[in-house]
Scaffold this active site. Structure first.
Site, mmCIF file in Angstrom:
data_model
loop_
_atom_site.group_PDB
_atom_site.id
_atom_site.type_symbol
_atom_site.label_atom_id
_atom_site.label_comp_id
_atom_site.label_asym_id
_atom_site.label_seq_id
_atom_site.Cartn_x
_atom_site.Cartn_y
_atom_site.Cartn_z
ATOM 1 N N LYS A 1 6.520 4.067 -5.996
ATOM 2 C CA LYS A 1 7.397 3.380 -5.049
ATOM 3 C C LYS A 1 8.244 2.328 -5.772
ATOM 4 C CE LYS A 1 7.006 1.479 -0.383
ATOM 5 N NZ LYS A 1 6.028 1.120 0.651
ATOM 6 N N ASP B 1 2.972 -9.274 5.031
ATOM 7 C CA ASP B 1 2.379 -8.035 4.503
ATOM 8 C C ASP B 1 1.911 -8.244 3.068
ATOM 9 O OD1 ASP B 1 1.797 -5.521 3.490
ATOM 10 O OD2 ASP B 1 3.579 -4.548 4.296
ATOM 11 N N GLU C 1 9.129 -1.151 7.294
ATOM 12 C CA GLU C 1 7.697 -1.427 7.458
ATOM 13 C C GLU C 1 7.399 -2.556 8.453
ATOM 14 O OE1 GLU C 1 6.438 -1.820 3.389
ATOM 15 O OE2 GLU C 1 6.779 0.301 3.014
ATOM 16 N N ASP D 1 3.065 5.857 6.510
ATOM 17 C CA ASP D 1 3.286 4.659 5.694
ATOM 18 C C ASP D 1 3.076 5.093 4.254
ATOM 19 O OD1 ASP D 1 3.103 2.304 4.252
ATOM 20 O OD2 ASP D 1 1.298 1.567 5.255
HETATM 21 P P1 ADP Z 1 -0.116 -1.056 -0.106
HETATM 22 O O1 ADP Z 1 0.048 -2.081 -1.177
HETATM 23 O O2 ADP Z 1 0.064 0.331 -0.599
HETATM 24 O O3 ADP Z 1 0.703 -1.338 1.101
HETATM 25 P P2 ADP Z 1 -2.554 -1.751 1.391
HETATM 26 O O4 ADP Z 1 -1.821 -2.520 2.399
HETATM 27 O O5 ADP Z 1 -3.473 -0.698 1.862
HETATM 28 O O6 ADP Z 1 -1.649 -1.078 0.299
HETATM 29 O O7 ADP Z 1 -3.392 -2.821 0.518
HETATM 30 C C1 ADP Z 1 -4.227 -2.427 -0.498
HETATM 31 C C2 ADP Z 1 -4.933 -3.645 -1.058
HETATM 32 O O8 ADP Z 1 -5.798 -4.189 -0.058
HETATM 33 C C3 ADP Z 1 -5.821 -3.308 -2.248
HETATM 34 O O9 ADP Z 1 -5.598 -4.262 -3.265
HETATM 35 C C4 ADP Z 1 -7.222 -3.452 -1.701
HETATM 36 O O10 ADP Z 1 -8.133 -3.895 -2.696
HETATM 37 C C5 ADP Z 1 -7.034 -4.511 -0.645
HETATM 38 N N1 ADP Z 1 -8.079 -4.466 0.397
HETATM 39 C C6 ADP Z 1 -8.391 -3.425 1.204
HETATM 40 N N2 ADP Z 1 -9.412 -3.736 2.018
HETATM 41 C C7 ADP Z 1 -9.762 -5.014 1.721
HETATM 42 C C8 ADP Z 1 -10.759 -5.915 2.212
HETATM 43 N N3 ADP Z 1 -11.616 -5.541 3.171
HETATM 44 N N4 ADP Z 1 -10.823 -7.154 1.674
HETATM 45 C C9 ADP Z 1 -9.975 -7.525 0.694
HETATM 46 N N5 ADP Z 1 -9.024 -6.736 0.191
HETATM 47 C C10 ADP Z 1 -8.910 -5.490 0.684
HETATM 48 MG MG MG Z 2 1.930 -1.528 2.527
#
Ligand code: ADP
Ligand code: MG
Length: 548
Positions: free
Chosen positions: A85, A216, A190, A21
């Site tokens: 991205k 998502d 995704e 991913d």
């Molecule tokens: P992407 O945007 O690359 O798909 P993710 O799906 O990993 O990334 O999401 C990242 C976001 O999730 C970040 O803003 C992070 O702060 C938030 N995040 C991760 N864990 C938690 C949590 N336990 N509670 C709230 N927000 C979270």
């Molecule tokens: Mg993502």
């Protein structure tokens, strides 16, 4: 609307094959373990299962990728590249590129054929990189992470992209994989990967097919997708069709972070009559990092504290923050999430009641308020979220990578962990011991019976307590439900024959029943896997504890 989810393959694959991913803020890599019949999400050299999609160019160390790059961002902002991205496969003159550029501390210039090029200084030398090259560095890091874990070289991979990516964005992502030394077997979407992670492509369908909504919410983007499996689908066709997409390209965790940092800065100014903090970039960045950590804590606790020593002008920053205040300050942003959700259903001309499964993806769906909002919207419907939401896409990509290899080797399709019982199921017997009827990892559907008897003389009823777990002591396992059989004919202990049956159907629903063979008296209970609610992590932990 969008091209098929399966781009042409680059050739026949072989083990091992990984799923990646490649996220806007975080990336994740997973692999299907043939030997263990399950997916492993792989931790990097720091022990984290998520790796920041950040690449830094430094004066001394050269190129740094991942969390180490993210950590040095505020001392080297112009040479710390993130959000690629948002650039990959686009033109420099695209409106969105021009807008995003304005908020980036690193420089993007127009290259040949209107291509965006990232301009950095690396080891004291000015250099230009295409977005594909930066993404390739992140992908190479994920490849290395997998190689370190598996102990062998890895070539084959499935990489995921958002469903709205056009052909040039997909092609550019594939090219990034090639630059990283990977053979990209295929690119999948995704939301499709997330649905595959939950095995939804294998679940029984209705006449209209199975409708899956994937929500998502990541670091900077919200993508809501409605997918459909068509019962009359031809072999080899994509597993899911996209019925509608609603996205907000600038709504996610970092927006919640901005709102909170602004709030803390306002408080700081009010309390200390010091407005200079606004221009202290390093202070703002430290505050942001401390808050982000606190935000994660607030997803499991209702209150936490943020402490940053000597934040600005020698003043320490201490602040207690409640989940309620966080929710209040982000009310409007949370509401915007629902707007996109409704829009998606409207575009698909679907009512929320026709959605069969709701899948939560992205780190920000760990926020309880976000989960509750969606659950409420779907009238209390159970959400698919037992796979960590920020790992579900890599998880599904790993399953798809394994399926691809099996297909090319003409091997039978894999049975996923979700098609087996994740924990042993049994009943409590004398002295609180657990008697297992269906052992862990049994393929479903399945049915098991066992005959029990009474423990006391003249006992006229028995209580059946259904547990799941690996401990020999029932009380240390998870109680799923209990029911009673009354009216047993009085007899000496051990004489009556009480038959207990566990029957698990295709959907993981457990029907437990008991009958007294002498009288034919019966009672039963139905336990759906939805009210169990154990996460994969908990299951793993329980299994490990039991092994010890
Ligand atoms: P992407 O945007 O690359 O798909 P993710 O799906 O990993 O990334 O999401 C990242 C976001 O999730 C970040 O803003 C992070 O702060 C938030 N995040 C991760 N864990 C938690 C949590 N336990 N509670 C709230 N927000 C979270
Ligand atoms: Mg993502």
């Amino acid at each position: 609307m969008v091209a098929s989810s399966q781009s042409q393959s680059q050739g026949r694959g072989d083990w091992p094959a990984i799923g990646i991913d490649l996220g806007t803020t975080y990336s994740c890599v997973a692999v299907w373990r043939q030997d263990r019949n399950r997916v492993d999400v792989i931790a990097n050299d720091q022990g984290d299962r998520l790796t920041s999609s950040v690449v830094a160019f430094t004066a001394n160390e050269g190129i740094v990728v991942g969390d180490a790059a993210a950590n040095q961002a505020f001392s080297n902002p112009a040479n710390t590249v993130y959000d690629v991205k948002r650039l990959i496969g686009r033109r420099f003159s695209d409106d969105c590129v021009q807008q995003d550029m304005a908020s980036w501390p690193f420089k993007v210039v127009a290259g040949r054929d209107d291509r965006p090029m990232i301009l950095v200084r690396s080891r004291g030398e000015e250099r230009q990189f295409a977005p594909e090259q930066i993404s390739a560095m992140v992908l190479a890091k994920m490849k290395e992470t997998a190689e370190a874990y598996l102990g062998v070289k890895v070539k084959n991979a499935v990489i995921t992209v958002p469903d709205y990516f056009n052909n040039s964005q997909r092609k550019a992502t594939m090219d990034a994989g090639t630059i990283a030394g990977l053979n990209v077997m295929r690119i999948i979407m995704e939301p499709t990967a997330a649905a595959i992670a939950y095995g939804l492509h294998k679940k029984p369908v209705s006449d209209q097919g199975r409708t899956v909504l994937v929500f998502d919410l990541g670091g900077g983007t919200l993508d809501v997708s409605l997918l459909n499996t068509d019962p009359g689908k031809e072999i080899g066709a994509p597993l899911f069709d996209v019925k509608a997409i609603a996205s907000d390209t600038h709504l996610g965790g970092s927006d919640f972070d901005n709102a909170m940092v602004n709030y803390f800065v306002r408080r700081f100014i009010r309390e200390h009559k010091n407005t200079d903090i606004r221009s202290n970039q390093k202070a703002i960045q430290r505050l942001r990092t401390a808050w982000e950590r606190a935000k994660r804590i607030l997803s499991s606790r209702t209150q936490t504290t943020i402490e940053v020593d000597a934040l600005h002008a020698g003043i320490d920053f201490h602040q207690t923050i409640t989940r309620t205040l966080f929710e209040e300050l982000n009310k409007n942003l949370f509401r915007k999430c629902l707007v996109a959700l409704k829009q998606c259903l409207r575009d698909a001309k679907l009512d929320m009641s026709s959605v069969h499964d709701v899948v939560l993806v992205g780190g920000s769906t760990r926020i309880p308020k976000v989960q509750n909002m969606i659950k409420e919207f779907f009238d209390g419907k159970q959400l698919c979220r037992n796979i960590n939401p920020d790992e579900a896409i890599a998880y599904g990509a790993a399953v798809d990578a394994a399926s691809f290899i099996r297909e090319s080797k003409m091997e039978p399709p894999l049975t996923m962990l979700l098609d087996v019982t994740p924990l042993s199921l049994g009943v409590e017997v004398d002295f609180g011991d657990m008697t297992v009827l269906i052992p862990r990892n049994t393929a479903i559907p399945t049915r098991k019976e066992q005959v029990f008897s009474t423990y006391h003389d003249d006992q006229i009823d028995v209580v059946i307590q259904v547990y799941e777990g690996e401990s020999a002591k029932a009380a240390e396992n998870n109680l799923l439900g209990k029911f009673v059989l009354t009216g047993i004919i009085p007899a000496p202990r051990g004489v009556p024959n009480i038959n207990v049956t566990f029957d698990i159907d295709q959907n993981g629903v457990l029907n437990a029943s008991v009958n007294d063979m002498a009288t034919g008296l019966e009672n039963k209970i139905t336990i759906t896997n939805e009210n169990v609610g154990l996460s994969m992590e908990e299951i793993e932990r329980m299994a490990q504890e039991a092994e010890r």
